[in-house]
Write a protein that holds these residues in place. Structure first.
Motif, short mmCIF file in Angstrom:
data_model
loop_
_atom_site.label_atom_id
_atom_site.label_comp_id
_atom_site.label_asym_id
_atom_site.label_seq_id
_atom_site.Cartn_x
_atom_site.Cartn_y
_atom_site.Cartn_z
N VAL A 146 0.86 -1.18 0.00
CA VAL A 146 0.00 0.00 0.00
C VAL A 146 0.89 1.23 0.00
CG1 VAL A 146 -1.96 -1.07 1.18
CG2 VAL A 146 -0.21 0.02 2.53
N SER A 147 0.39 2.30 -0.59
CA SER A 147 1.10 3.57 -0.53
C SER A 147 0.28 4.52 0.34
CB SER A 147 1.32 4.15 -1.92
OG SER A 147 0.10 4.30 -2.58
N SER A 148 0.97 5.41 1.04
CA SER A 148 0.29 6.29 1.96
C SER A 148 1.04 7.61 2.09
CB SER A 148 0.18 5.62 3.33
OG SER A 148 -0.41 6.48 4.27
N MET A 149 0.31 8.66 2.36
CA MET A 149 0.91 9.97 2.63
C MET A 149 1.38 10.05 4.08
SD MET A 149 0.72 11.62 -0.21
CE MET A 149 0.90 13.33 0.17
N PHE A 150 0.95 9.10 4.90
CA PHE A 150 1.29 9.08 6.32
C PHE A 150 2.56 8.26 6.56
CE2 PHE A 150 -3.38 9.34 6.05
CZ PHE A 150 -3.57 10.57 6.67
N PRO A 151 3.31 8.56 7.64
CA PRO A 151 4.51 7.76 7.94
C PRO A 151 4.19 6.37 8.49
CG PRO A 151 4.21 9.47 9.58
CD PRO A 151 3.17 9.70 8.52
N ASN A 152 2.94 6.16 8.89
CA ASN A 152 2.49 4.86 9.40
C ASN A 152 1.27 4.45 8.58
OD1 ASN A 152 1.26 2.77 10.82
ND2 ASN A 152 1.66 3.67 12.82
N PRO A 153 1.30 3.32 7.88
CA PRO A 153 0.17 2.95 7.03
C PRO A 153 -1.11 2.66 7.84
CG PRO A 153 1.70 1.13 7.20
CD PRO A 153 2.35 2.31 7.85
N PHE A 154 -0.99 2.42 9.13
CA PHE A 154 -2.16 2.16 9.95
C PHE A 154 -2.93 3.44 10.29
CE2 PHE A 154 0.04 -1.79 10.26
CZ PHE A 154 -0.98 -2.72 10.28
N ASP A 155 -2.40 4.60 9.87
CA ASP A 155 -3.16 5.84 9.97
C ASP A 155 -4.27 5.87 8.92
OD1 ASP A 155 -1.61 6.72 12.08
OD2 ASP A 155 -0.29 7.95 10.81
N ASP A 156 -4.16 5.03 7.91
CA ASP A 156 -5.18 4.89 6.87
C ASP A 156 -5.47 3.39 6.71
OD1 ASP A 156 -6.94 5.39 4.84
OD2 ASP A 156 -5.43 6.06 3.39
N VAL A 157 -6.01 2.79 7.76
CA VAL A 157 -6.22 1.34 7.83
C VAL A 157 -7.20 0.86 6.75
CG1 VAL A 157 -8.09 1.28 9.53
CG2 VAL A 157 -6.43 -0.54 9.47
N ASP A 158 -8.05 1.73 6.24
CA ASP A 158 -9.01 1.33 5.20
C ASP A 158 -8.28 0.89 3.93
OD1 ASP A 158 -11.76 0.95 4.55
OD2 ASP A 158 -11.60 2.66 3.18
N LYS A 159 -7.14 1.51 3.61
CA LYS A 159 -6.34 1.10 2.44
C LYS A 159 -5.83 -0.32 2.61
CE LYS A 159 -4.48 5.11 0.16
NZ LYS A 159 -3.27 5.81 -0.27
N ILE A 160 -5.40 -0.65 3.82
CA ILE A 160 -4.90 -2.00 4.10
C ILE A 160 -6.04 -3.00 3.97
CG2 ILE A 160 -3.85 -3.49 5.85
CD1 ILE A 160 -2.54 -0.90 6.98
N HIS A 161 -7.19 -2.65 4.50
CA HIS A 161 -8.38 -3.51 4.42
C HIS A 161 -8.74 -3.78 2.96
CE1 HIS A 161 -12.89 -3.80 4.25
NE2 HIS A 161 -12.56 -4.87 4.91
N LYS A 162 -8.80 -2.73 2.16
CA LYS A 162 -9.17 -2.88 0.75
C LYS A 162 -8.12 -3.68 -0.03
CE LYS A 162 -12.01 1.26 0.45
NZ LYS A 162 -12.11 2.63 -0.09
N ALA A 163 -6.85 -3.51 0.30
CA ALA A 163 -5.79 -4.24 -0.41
C ALA A 163 -5.88 -5.74 -0.14
CB ALA A 163 -4.42 -3.71 -0.01
N PHE A 164 -6.06 -6.13 1.11
CA PHE A 164 -6.19 -7.56 1.43
C PHE A 164 -7.45 -8.14 0.78
CE2 PHE A 164 -2.94 -7.21 4.74
CZ PHE A 164 -2.32 -8.44 4.61
N LYS A 165 -8.52 -7.36 0.74
CA LYS A 165 -9.76 -7.84 0.14
C LYS A 165 -9.61 -7.99 -1.38
CE LYS A 165 -14.61 -7.41 0.51
NZ LYS A 165 -15.31 -8.15 1.52
N ARG A 166 -8.98 -7.00 -2.02
CA ARG A 166 -8.84 -7.01 -3.48
C ARG A 166 -7.84 -8.08 -3.95
NH1 ARG A 166 -7.10 -2.19 -3.80
NH2 ARG A 166 -4.90 -2.68 -3.95
N ILE A 167 -6.70 -8.18 -3.29
CA ILE A 167 -5.64 -9.06 -3.75
C ILE A 167 -5.83 -10.51 -3.32
CG2 ILE A 167 -3.16 -9.50 -3.62
CD1 ILE A 167 -2.87 -6.40 -3.38
N HIS A 168 -6.23 -10.71 -2.06
CA HIS A 168 -6.32 -12.07 -1.53
C HIS A 168 -7.75 -12.53 -1.25
CE1 HIS A 168 -2.00 -12.19 -1.20
NE2 HIS A 168 -2.00 -11.10 -0.46
N GLY A 169 -8.72 -11.61 -1.36
CA GLY A 169 -10.11 -11.97 -1.08
C GLY A 169 -10.39 -12.17 0.39
N LEU A 170 -9.57 -11.59 1.26
CA LEU A 170 -9.73 -11.74 2.70
C LEU A 170 -10.27 -10.47 3.33
CD1 LEU A 170 -6.34 -13.48 3.53
CD2 LEU A 170 -8.59 -14.55 3.39
#
Length: 69
Positions: free
Chosen positions: A27-51
Motif C-alpha cells: 500500500v502507498s500512503s501519505m502518512f509515515p504509518n500505514p495504519f493511519d489509513d487502515v481502510d487502504k490495508i483492508h481494501k488491499a487484502f480484500k482485493r488481492i487475496h479476497g480476505l
C-alpha cells in the motif's frame, strides 16, 4: 508518498480460511504509518487475496506488521 509492505505476523483463521504468517500486500500512503489509513490495508487484502480482515478484528499491529519498501 511512501510504499509499505504489510504482512501477517502469525497464522490466523479468517472466516474459515487458514492464513499463514507472511501473507502480504503493498500500500502507498501519505502518512509515515500505514495504519493511519487502515481502510487502504483492508481494501488491499480484500482485493488481492479476497480476505476481509475487518470483521475478525485483524486490522491492527497485533496481527499485522509493516516495513517501508
Amino acid at each position: 508518498m511512501a510504499t509499505f509492505e504489510v504482512k501477517t505476523k502469525r497464522p490466523m483463521n479468517v472466516q474459515g480460511e487458514y492464513v499463514d504468517a507472511g501473507l502480504s500486500v503493498q500500500v502507498s500512503s501519505m502518512f509515515p504509518n500505514p495504519f493511519d489509513d487502515v481502510d487502504k490495508i483492508h481494501k488491499a487484502f480484500k482485493r488481492i487475496h479476497g480476505l476481509d480482515l475487518k470483521p475478525e478484528g485483524y486490522l491492527s499491529l497485533g496481527y499485522l506488521e509493516y516495513r517501508t519498501i
